[in-house]
Design a protein around this motif. Sequence first.
Motif, PDB file in Angstrom:
ATOM      1  N   ASP A   1      30.169 -79.349 -36.720  1.00 19.66           N
ATOM      2  CA  ASP A   1      28.718 -79.199 -35.966  1.00 19.66           C
ATOM      3  C   ASP A   1      28.656 -77.775 -34.829  1.00 19.66           C
ATOM      4  O   ASP A   1      28.510 -77.749 -33.596  1.00 19.66           O
ATOM      5  CB  ASP A   1      28.556 -80.466 -35.065  1.00 19.66           C
ATOM      6  N   PRO A   2      29.305 -76.741 -36.106  1.00 21.71           N
ATOM      7  CA  PRO A   2      29.555 -75.452 -34.757  1.00 21.71           C
ATOM      8  C   PRO A   2      28.792 -74.955 -34.162  1.00 21.71           C
ATOM      9  O   PRO A   2      27.343 -74.705 -35.095  1.00 21.71           O
ATOM     10  CB  PRO A   2      30.718 -74.643 -35.508  1.00 21.71           C
ATOM     11  N   ASP A   3      28.623 -73.977 -33.214  1.00 21.83           N
ATOM     12  CA  ASP A   3      27.043 -73.206 -32.350  1.00 21.83           C
ATOM     13  C   ASP A   3      28.437 -72.040 -32.614  1.00 21.83           C
ATOM     14  O   ASP A   3      29.631 -72.418 -31.916  1.00 21.83           O
ATOM     15  CB  ASP A   3      26.939 -73.878 -31.765  1.00 21.83           C
ATOM     16  N   VAL A   4      27.817 -71.574 -32.688  1.00 18.75           N
ATOM     17  CA  VAL A   4      28.406 -69.450 -32.118  1.00 18.75           C
ATOM     18  C   VAL A   4      27.690 -68.586 -31.600  1.00 18.75           C
ATOM     19  O   VAL A   4      26.560 -68.486 -32.366  1.00 18.75           O
ATOM     20  CB  VAL A   4      28.996 -69.181 -33.535  1.00 18.75           C
ATOM     21  N   ILE A   5      27.946 -68.086 -31.086  1.00 23.57           N
ATOM     22  CA  ILE A   5      26.903 -66.781 -30.277  1.00 23.57           C
ATOM     23  C   ILE A   5      28.403 -66.089 -30.169  1.00 23.57           C
ATOM     24  O   ILE A   5      29.898 -65.368 -29.908  1.00 23.57           O
ATOM     25  CB  ILE A   5      26.972 -67.490 -28.732  1.00 23.57           C
ATOM     26  N   ARG A   6      27.346 -64.672 -29.779  1.00 24.61           N
ATOM     27  CA  ARG A   6      28.509 -63.270 -29.732  1.00 24.61           C
ATOM     28  C   ARG A   6      28.038 -62.924 -28.317  1.00 24.61           C
ATOM     29  O   ARG A   6      26.978 -62.745 -27.868  1.00 24.61           O
ATOM     30  CB  ARG A   6      27.995 -62.117 -30.305  1.00 24.61           C
TER      31      ARG A   6
END
Length: 527
Positions: free
Chosen positions: A31-36
Amino acid sequence: MRKVFLGLLLTALTCQAQQIHNPMLWADVPDPDVIRVGDTFYMVSTTMHLMPGAPVMKSRDLKNWQTVGYVFDRLTDSPKYDLSEGTVYGRGQWATSLKYHKGRFYALFAPNEGGPMGQTYICTAERAEGPWTIHSRMRHFHDATLFFDDDDRVYVFYGTGEMVELKADLSDVIEGSHRQLCEREADERGLLEGSRVIKHNGHYYLLMISHVYAPGRHRREVCYRADNIQGPYEKAVILESDFGGFPYVGQGTIVDTEEGDWYGIIFQDRGGVGRVLTLSPVRWIDGWPMIGDEQGRVPDTMRPYRSGEPETAIVCNDDFGAANLGLHWQWNHNPVDEAWSLTQRPGYLRLQTCRVVPNLYLAPNTLTQRMEGPTCSGVVSIDITHMRDGDRTGLAAFNGDSGVLTIKKNGRKLTLEMSEQAVSLTDRDKAVTDVREQVVEAVELPTKTKVVHLRLDGDFRPGKNDVANFYYSLDGQEWTQIGTKDYRMTFDYRRFFMGSKFAIFCYATKRTGGYVDVDAFDYKITK
């Protein structure tokens, strides 16, 4: 000429070593969520009943990740989180959403529970590393994502294409704001879930996993696109790819770089090791973020986004010499803080018995780390001098079905057993109703034994059936295999819903007061 050849060979080997080999993280990171934020990528994942929870990982090159914090230390809504009056195996924190808005980080998650235990948390922090504080709580949203629009209005996308707007202070839902943005197709029998939302070139993109059971169609990542957040939305399939000899990849998100390139980070179910992460390029075609290579497939290898970054990992060695427990560790349920220590014997982790329990699945202060593919090995050295009658300590491949190395003290007698254990849980409260234990092999240890070394090897290579093998040593040099050869580790969504973990434990079955000192956890992985 020979020097030129050697130089070219060295360059080729260096480039090969720097490549990202999919799975990008061959460990349980669902269930990844990735932001920069600036030049750094931040990621959150699901760890359910493990504490602290909602791990925050960071990377600058999309290859080397490290855990830098957790959104919460513990959950306290119910004694279930303390392994009393039921458990939260397979529940707890799910599918956290991570956002950055106007200088603050925000995380939204909802435990997979009914009633007040299942309320949605919104937490906030100035730094991804924390400290995080609870900003608000509200009704349950399944697999939700938080979204800040350019006009500062805030939304939650959740479930199967549903959306609500939040009040400006994020305290609650604006009543009457609910919208059903899209519907499942006839053959999409499961939920459209794992909502992730991004805005690009003025368009809104809602990404979800789709479970399709029609002939010739598979699990896939779909995308709904609209010019207005309220819709109407049109749909495209943006990834439908098996990978590495395992079934189809689905659920995750996409993220951009400072230069405007895009990547997809999507998980894949891989049996006993859990749900692993893949990295793919994203190609914008006709305004759609198509994930995968030119054939629409997850590639075997990728170049790191940035070169020269130091090697980091989310599973680590530990000599327990630091002042604080490493962020690579998580407890099984809430820990009993007064029953473990890094200071009572410097350089050791002390685990004290603090509650009389009948089995490993109810034992407090079981310490875990992920196992990793393709193959991995973990060794613990345990000083058992201060165990008491009825105490149990050891190392496990921990899951709903577990392979367990247990040192038992009964009177003055010391025994090392390798057993296969399986827990039965009630559907509603996840209460432990039974633990089936089959002792495969037992050896009697000398009564004056002070230190026992235990080793657990995992093999998750395709075709190897996710097996574990178990060993012990009394001198740390000569190893003897014990118990089941090629014990099969499994993934069971009805109980733990996670990959197998290394687990170090110590618990009492008769009376409290005993303890063990763990000298080190030595870990290695072969890639």
